[in-house]
Motif scaffolding. Sequence first.
Motif, short mmCIF file in Angstrom:
data_model
loop_
_atom_site.label_atom_id
_atom_site.label_comp_id
_atom_site.label_asym_id
_atom_site.label_seq_id
_atom_site.Cartn_x
_atom_site.Cartn_y
_atom_site.Cartn_z
N GLN A 93 0.81 -1.22 0.00
CA GLN A 93 0.00 0.00 0.00
C GLN A 93 0.85 1.27 0.00
O GLN A 93 0.51 2.24 -0.69
N PRO A 94 1.99 1.32 0.70
CA PRO A 94 2.79 2.54 0.68
C PRO A 94 3.34 2.90 -0.69
O PRO A 94 3.74 4.06 -0.91
N ALA B 179 9.61 -0.98 1.01
CA ALA B 179 8.67 -0.06 1.64
C ALA B 179 8.66 -0.18 3.16
O ALA B 179 8.17 0.71 3.84
N GLY B 180 9.18 -1.27 3.72
CA GLY B 180 9.34 -1.38 5.16
C GLY B 180 8.23 -2.11 5.87
O GLY B 180 7.15 -2.35 5.33
N PRO B 181 8.48 -2.50 7.15
CA PRO B 181 7.51 -3.27 7.93
C PRO B 181 6.51 -2.38 8.68
O PRO B 181 6.80 -1.22 8.98
N MET B 182 5.35 -2.94 8.96
CA MET B 182 4.38 -2.23 9.81
C MET B 182 4.92 -2.15 11.24
O MET B 182 5.84 -2.89 11.62
N SER B 183 4.36 -1.24 12.00
CA SER B 183 4.78 -1.11 13.39
C SER B 183 4.34 -2.34 14.19
O SER B 183 3.44 -3.09 13.78
N THR B 184 4.98 -2.56 15.31
CA THR B 184 4.73 -3.75 16.12
C THR B 184 3.33 -3.72 16.72
O THR B 184 2.91 -2.70 17.28
N ALA C 288 -0.11 -0.33 7.63
CA ALA C 288 0.70 -0.42 6.41
C ALA C 288 2.07 -1.00 6.72
O ALA C 288 2.65 -0.75 7.78
N GLY C 289 2.58 -1.80 5.78
CA GLY C 289 3.89 -2.40 5.93
C GLY C 289 3.81 -3.92 5.93
O GLY C 289 2.73 -4.50 5.97
N THR C 290 4.98 -4.56 5.87
CA THR C 290 5.00 -6.02 5.89
C THR C 290 4.57 -6.53 7.26
O THR C 290 4.74 -5.86 8.27
N CYS C 291 4.04 -7.76 7.28
CA CYS C 291 3.82 -8.46 8.53
C CYS C 291 5.15 -8.53 9.27
O CYS C 291 6.21 -8.65 8.66
N GLY D 297 20.81 -0.72 3.96
CA GLY D 297 20.09 -0.47 5.19
C GLY D 297 18.64 -0.07 5.02
O GLY D 297 17.99 0.34 5.99
N SER D 298 18.09 -0.23 3.82
CA SER D 298 16.73 0.27 3.57
C SER D 298 15.64 -0.75 3.86
O SER D 298 14.45 -0.41 3.81
N ALA D 299 15.99 -1.99 4.20
CA ALA D 299 15.00 -3.06 4.28
C ALA D 299 13.92 -2.81 5.32
O ALA D 299 12.73 -2.93 5.03
N PHE D 300 14.30 -2.46 6.55
CA PHE D 300 13.35 -2.48 7.66
C PHE D 300 13.11 -1.11 8.28
O PHE D 300 12.91 -0.99 9.48
N VAL D 301 13.12 -0.08 7.44
CA VAL D 301 12.73 1.26 7.88
C VAL D 301 11.23 1.41 7.67
O VAL D 301 10.70 1.07 6.60
N HIS D 302 10.52 1.90 8.67
CA HIS D 302 9.06 1.97 8.64
C HIS D 302 8.57 2.79 7.44
O HIS D 302 9.19 3.79 7.06
N PRO D 303 7.44 2.39 6.81
CA PRO D 303 6.94 3.10 5.64
C PRO D 303 6.73 4.59 5.85
O PRO D 303 6.86 5.38 4.90
N HIS D 304 6.37 5.00 7.06
CA HIS D 304 6.05 6.41 7.30
C HIS D 304 7.17 7.19 7.96
O HIS D 304 7.00 8.36 8.31
N ALA D 305 8.33 6.56 8.11
CA ALA D 305 9.48 7.28 8.68
C ALA D 305 9.99 8.29 7.66
O ALA D 305 9.95 8.07 6.44
N GLU D 306 10.47 9.43 8.15
CA GLU D 306 11.01 10.45 7.26
C GLU D 306 12.17 9.90 6.43
O GLU D 306 12.37 10.26 5.27
#
Length: 609
Positions: free
Chosen positions: A86-87, A182-187, A222-225, A247-256
């Motif tokens: 979705q992101p 696009a990154g993982p969803m928050s926990t 939003a984000g991966t499981c 280092g881009s794999a696991f940065v949250h979709p909505h992080a700056e």
Amino acid sequence: MKSTVIAPISDITARIRERSRVTREAYLARTRAIAQRDRGADRMGCANVAHAFAALPGSDKFRVVAEKAPHIGVITAYNDMLSAHQPYEGYPAVIRDEARRLGATVQVAGGVPAMCDGVTQGLPGMELSLFSRDTIAMATAVGLTHDVFDAALLLGVCDKIVPGLLIGALHFGHLPCVFVPAGPMSTGLSNSDKSKVREQFAQGLVGRDKLLEAESAAYHGAGTCTFYGTANSNQMLLEAMGLHVPGSAFVHPHAELREQLTRESVRQVLKLRRGERYTPIGELVDERCIVNAMIALLATGGSTNHLIHWVAVARSAGILIDWTDFSDLSAHVPLLARVYPNGKADVNQFQAAGGPGFVLRELLDSGCLHGDVMTVADGGMAAYGTLPALGADGALAWAPLPTESGDESIVRKAAVPFSATGGLKLLQGNLGRGVMKVSAVPEDRHVIEAPAIVFDSQDALHVAFKKGELERDFVAVVRFQGPKANGMPELHKLTPPLAVLQDRGFRVALVTDGRMSGASGKVPAAIHVSPEVLGGGPLGKVRTGDVVRVDAVSGTLDALVDAATWAARTIETRSDALADDAGHGLGRELFAGLRRNVATAEEGAISWL
């Protein structure tokens, strides 16, 4: 950075290189010949050019045709059915903006289908899931075959999408390519708590309302499981292959930081386009690159799906690997991460503890990773052991990771691993060849010997469980689940009842020609057994009551039946009703050709050879 690896890994890499020599040389010859052509807008007829750029703004049309500006094609797996994808909705605008700043032009060359395995799990749609990988590869080819691009950005995250995009891109090996995550969803609700509710539901201790409440608390944005299944394993492997901005794999979709990493992917792919840094994906993905991906998978206990997918990926670059290569590497690769289902942490906690960068740096420093490889980053593989951040001026910068783990229960240094070997074991015997993800299985369950109970579907096992017929030691043999039979759907619904029985003290195991993927957990499971029953596999000779031994210590998978009896047995056939159900409804008829022509799981379940 070390440019050499320890001798066993070097030897396995050399073995793969020699095995692949003919096919790799043929692949590179084709790729290099295509790379010598004039750029698309200069090579094509005027009508072709006019069609290609008809919808571009006038200024962009002038740039790409008259000024010969570099032209980037974007293949996107955007849809808002997948939380992880979705992101991507707004990414093309960001990519176009950055490209224009750099004097380049962009077109979205095509969209590819992207289905959510979480939605289709246990349902007929899951029977299209594995084949969606090759469909995505073909859709990638459709988009790029317009043949006007100087480079490509590939937008995808989840299970079959990344392998499909990568297979498709490798068939355009002359193009520099960068993958854009696009990154993982928050926990949310912890994976272990979610699993407890699933097991309670399987026992009838809670109702559907409580199960839905738990699932919705786990999958909530939003984000991966956030578990370390196939989707997040994809991201780890792309980092190890040098195909991401580091280092881009696991940065949250909505992080700056996420937008700046996306912009950096544009900057990097343009650097790879020509001159000294010209790095087409077909040259970058060589034997060492594939081995690095295999090692990263093993060092983190990643998804067993990649024992199928990366065989197909490697074949797309003319490289031939098999499960013996994975198993032999596993004997020399330390397990450095414990992320659910191999531990309690989710990927956000993994990232906070050091994440992919920490693992890759440790592998490099210990000689377990090829450092002398091409990557999309300026700093080579060493750059993937650093951490991206925004400076005071908002610009991207990379800093060394801390020397020590942020949490030793999640990631560890190579000198003090969770295990001296990786999380995978090849099993082979008179039942065929299969694999077990041992990193999540208790050591006292690595060997199971018990009578078989044969099932022709996962639903049949559930019926027996609900009737109370499985309160004993047994090996569940679930057959007719391979790619030829029904597309090889993931069999996650088997996990809760088998886990319940194991928790009750019974010694249980699973043997199947189907898949359990990256979310397979604590129950010992010999999966992907190849060849599958419908392809003449010996699993079809097993009868209920036969004693089966699943041995992850010695690496054996056998029915303990005397040789004469075993040789005299026929392979049982699938019932007409089961065959009809597997081939009809919800679009399954359209995939009949793929089921007929698909290769074995160990050959990558490839449908295009």
